[in-house]
Design a protein around this motif. Sequence first.
Motif, PDB file in Angstrom:
ATOM      1  N   GLY A 317       0.703  -1.579  -0.159  1.00 42.88           N
ATOM      2  CA  GLY A 317      -0.009   0.076  -0.082  1.00 42.88           C
ATOM      3  C   GLY A 317       0.860   1.172   0.430  1.00 42.88           C
ATOM      4  O   GLY A 317       2.019   1.734   0.231  1.00 42.88           O
ATOM      5  N   GLN A 318      -0.104   2.042  -0.644  1.00 44.94           N
ATOM      6  CA  GLN A 318       1.092   3.486  -0.885  1.00 44.94           C
ATOM      7  C   GLN A 318       1.204   4.229   0.358  1.00 44.94           C
ATOM      8  O   GLN A 318       0.180   3.986   1.359  1.00 44.94           O
ATOM      9  CB  GLN A 318       0.547   4.199  -1.481  1.00 44.94           C
ATOM     10  N   SER A 319       2.152   4.586   0.938  1.00 41.12           N
ATOM     11  CA  SER A 319       2.335   5.432   2.341  1.00 41.12           C
ATOM     12  C   SER A 319       2.633   6.444   1.507  1.00 41.12           C
ATOM     13  O   SER A 319       3.369   6.769   0.860  1.00 41.12           O
ATOM     14  CB  SER A 319       3.211   4.775   3.203  1.00 41.12           C
ATOM     15  N   ARG A 320       2.992   7.871   2.798  1.00 38.97           N
ATOM     16  CA  ARG A 320       3.752   8.671   3.442  1.00 38.97           C
ATOM     17  C   ARG A 320       5.416   8.439   2.603  1.00 38.97           C
ATOM     18  O   ARG A 320       5.688   9.235   2.549  1.00 38.97           O
ATOM     19  CB  ARG A 320       3.574  10.075   4.416  1.00 38.97           C
ATOM     20  N   GLU A 324       7.275   2.658   4.154  1.00 40.83           N
ATOM     21  CA  GLU A 324       7.175   2.080   5.143  1.00 40.83           C
ATOM     22  C   GLU A 324       5.359   1.789   5.103  1.00 40.83           C
ATOM     23  O   GLU A 324       5.132   1.605   3.564  1.00 40.83           O
ATOM     24  CB  GLU A 324       6.641   3.626   5.868  1.00 40.83           C
ATOM     25  N   ARG A 326       1.768   1.109   5.256  1.00 43.90           N
ATOM     26  CA  ARG A 326       0.354   1.511   5.337  1.00 43.90           C
ATOM     27  C   ARG A 326      -0.275   0.724   6.361  1.00 43.90           C
ATOM     28  O   ARG A 326      -0.506  -0.611   6.024  1.00 43.90           O
ATOM     29  CB  ARG A 326       0.098   1.303   4.261  1.00 43.90           C
ATOM     30  N   GLU A 327      -1.070   1.397   6.893  1.00 45.39           N
ATOM     31  CA  GLU A 327      -1.719   1.047   7.918  1.00 45.39           C
ATOM     32  C   GLU A 327      -3.751   1.534   7.543  1.00 45.39           C
ATOM     33  O   GLU A 327      -3.195   3.024   6.968  1.00 45.39           O
ATOM     34  CB  GLU A 327      -1.820   0.560   8.914  1.00 45.39           C
ATOM     35  N   VAL A 391      -6.643   2.790   0.047  1.00 49.69           N
ATOM     36  CA  VAL A 391      -5.081   2.576   0.037  1.00 49.69           C
ATOM     37  C   VAL A 391      -5.202   2.290  -1.958  1.00 49.69           C
ATOM     38  O   VAL A 391      -5.383   1.298  -1.741  1.00 49.69           O
ATOM     39  CB  VAL A 391      -5.123   2.016   1.036  1.00 49.69           C
TER      40      VAL A 391
END
Length: 410
Positions: A317-320, A324, A326-327, A391
Amino acid sequence: MKKSRHPFLLLLTVAFCMEFFLTGTVCYADTEAKEVGNLYALSAVLMDGDSGRILYAKNGEEKRPMASTTKIMTCILVLENSRLDEAAEVSAYAASMPKVRLGVQPKERYLTGDLLYSLMLESHNDTAVVLAEHVAGSVEAFAALMNEKAEEIGCKDTWFITPNGLDAEEETKEGIWEHSTTAADLARILRYCISESPKREEFLAITGTPSYDFSDCDGKRTFSCRNHNAFLTMMEGALTGKTGFTAKAGYCYVGALKRDNRTFIVALLGCGWPNNKGYKWVDTRKLMEYGLKNYTLHPLSEAAKPSVPEELPVENGQSRILGEMREVPLVCSQGEDRQVLLKEGETIEVTYEGATGLSAPVKRGETIGRLTYATEGWIWKTEDITAKEDVDKITFDWCLKQTVKRFAAG
């Protein structure tokens, strides 16, 4: 032959077997049966009228003829498929129905609304056929509507042939079918009539009327109808009901009561034969009082809930931040808190079934899990656990953009 040293024990065993085979009643530690006591009816059900949960049953799934209790289905279908101010014409076939009958004559015309009082207060057999032919064109076509509605309600062991409940059989591709239902299905039909049908208020108004007078459309004949449902004045909170009798069905009854925001439905089949017309009232009171004494309302919110994750990890999943995990936060679709009928000792169990991890992409509102509120297998309510946000999945383009941003920032 050696004689038994325990003649009393032998006699007790014989008596047990006779009770089992003659009455069809299994003598085991059935708490509900002991608390209710003996019933005259061959088949009986006490139902929670709000949820449809069966609180007590004696041979509740056994198919039996139901006589004029059939007319609750006839009444609700007429209400749903016609207007009260429509004129229904009497056919020769309708006029030929046996007693109990209004005594209509061929070619006479009556308002549908007036005939419904004749149907439900006096249980007239000719009236039922007039109404059936008016709505569907024929008794056979109306019976098809009755069976469709029964299936829609969830009645799996009911088969209608006549609109008035006279004993009947017919041959189909599947075999010979009898006009019959079960106590459980009969209770389901009345529950539909008083709580689910769009015409429930009209149904209750008609079946709760003490007496009614009307004339044919030409004003040549007048009639007076009196409600024969003794239950209406027998117990506080009595709402509605319908009696029935044929030689094959015996005395039958289905009725509903509402008190202290609790609704109970009783259905009885084969509740005695002449001269035991009053058995159905004894059984009805006994079952209603059992329900009123033992079942109280409880909010679903009082149940202890299991631990439900507030968020779940999302693989790919794409995260900031690149790399990292993603949740995604979760949200429970809690509806309005409900009151449900429970007996002392019964509890509301809440279970959670859902994923422990997700894989991108995840869409906002996507169902991730479910909370189920239940008592002894009866499901009161389910609540969906859903994703609170989208997400997106990691792609090559996204990775490239994140890499460029990192170098630009450095």
